[in-house]
Write a protein that holds these residues in place. Structure first.
Motif, short mmCIF file in Angstrom:
data_model
loop_
_atom_site.label_atom_id
_atom_site.label_comp_id
_atom_site.label_asym_id
_atom_site.label_seq_id
_atom_site.Cartn_x
_atom_site.Cartn_y
_atom_site.Cartn_z
N ASN A 30 12.71 -4.24 6.25
CA ASN A 30 12.43 -2.94 5.63
C ASN A 30 11.28 -3.03 4.64
O ASN A 30 10.40 -2.17 4.61
N GLN A 31 11.28 -4.07 3.84
CA GLN A 31 10.20 -4.26 2.85
C GLN A 31 8.85 -4.38 3.57
O GLN A 31 7.87 -3.77 3.17
N HIS A 32 8.83 -5.17 4.64
CA HIS A 32 7.55 -5.41 5.33
C HIS A 32 7.09 -4.17 6.10
O HIS A 32 5.90 -3.83 6.06
N ALA A 33 8.02 -3.48 6.77
CA ALA A 33 7.64 -2.26 7.50
C ALA A 33 7.09 -1.22 6.53
O ALA A 33 6.06 -0.59 6.80
N GLY A 34 7.75 -1.05 5.40
CA GLY A 34 7.28 -0.09 4.40
C GLY A 34 5.93 -0.46 3.83
O GLY A 34 5.07 0.41 3.62
N ASP A 35 5.72 -1.76 3.57
CA ASP A 35 4.44 -2.22 3.03
C ASP A 35 3.31 -2.00 4.03
O ASP A 35 2.23 -1.55 3.66
N MET A 36 3.56 -2.31 5.30
CA MET A 36 2.52 -2.09 6.32
C MET A 36 2.18 -0.61 6.42
O MET A 36 1.00 -0.26 6.52
N PHE A 37 3.20 0.25 6.41
CA PHE A 37 2.94 1.68 6.49
C PHE A 37 2.17 2.16 5.27
O PHE A 37 1.15 2.85 5.39
N LEU A 38 2.65 1.80 4.09
CA LEU A 38 2.06 2.27 2.84
C LEU A 38 0.60 1.84 2.69
O LEU A 38 -0.23 2.60 2.20
N HIS A 39 0.29 0.63 3.13
CA HIS A 39 -1.06 0.08 2.94
C HIS A 39 -1.87 0.01 4.23
O HIS A 39 -2.95 -0.61 4.26
#
Length: 189
Positions: A70-79
């Motif tokens: 979840n942390q990585h998916a969110g980070d990829m989306f956000l950035h």
């Protein structure tokens, strides 16, 4: 001012339709659908490219791996990036450990990760991973025992883990001091 009040009212109305129970139910459905699809594939065996992968035991859900995903998916989306290594340089293993996936007390462990972008359903992303030989091999890897998966819009992360415990005999030998554990970091590059 009227526009601001209208927006606040719209958000309040939308928010009132999503209860914590609905969110919990959606998470359980997400987990159940993924585990059903993955474990059917693992039960049946399949071809990953030109390689036949025989049936393997089912995976179980792991909340720490799901938190790392979840942390990585969110980070990829956000950035707006798409890579296994995060912008700050963390690997899938780094993120799993940070999320509480402990490897201490285990004889050995293995980690893997599938990522995808552009899919909007579980069926779509699973089809894409199965059609990719390397992603398919992760899905069929006998060493993996646990999985955690997350989605952030059209970004998907599937983190796999396998922790092999010490045998009863090995534990007795460790306790007696006749067997020592030497922890050496593994280079994840």
């Amino acid at each position: 001012m009227k526009l601001l009040l209208s927006c606040i009212l719209t958000l309040a109305l939308l928010g009132s339709f999503i209860s914590p129970a609905d969110d919990a139910k959606a998470k359980e459905q997400f987990k159940a659908e993924f585990l059903t699809r993955i474990n059917k594939l693992r039960h049946d065996g399949c071809r990953c490219g030109a390689v036949y992968m025989p049936p393997v035991p089912p995976l179980i859900w792991n909340d720490q791996l799901a938190a790392a995903a979840n942390q990585h998916a969110g980070d990829m989306f956000l950035h707006n990036y798409f890579a296994h290594k995060s912008r700050r340089g963390s690997s899938p293993m780094d993120r799993a450990v940070e999320a509480g996936y402990s490897t201490k007390g285990f004889k050995r462990y293995i980690m893997g990760e599938n990522i995808a972008k552009g899919n909007f359903t579980i069926a779509q992303v699973m089809d894409e991973w199965i059609k990719s030989p390397e992603h398919c091999k992760n899905l069929m890897n006998r060493e993996f025992k646990e999985v955690g998966i997350a989605q952030s819009y059209s970004y998907w992360v599937q983190d796999f883990g396998g922790r092999i415990p010490f045998s009863t005999t090995e534990k007795k030998l460790i306790k007696s001091g006749r067997l020592r554990i030497i922890n050496e970091p593994i280079n994840s590059n």
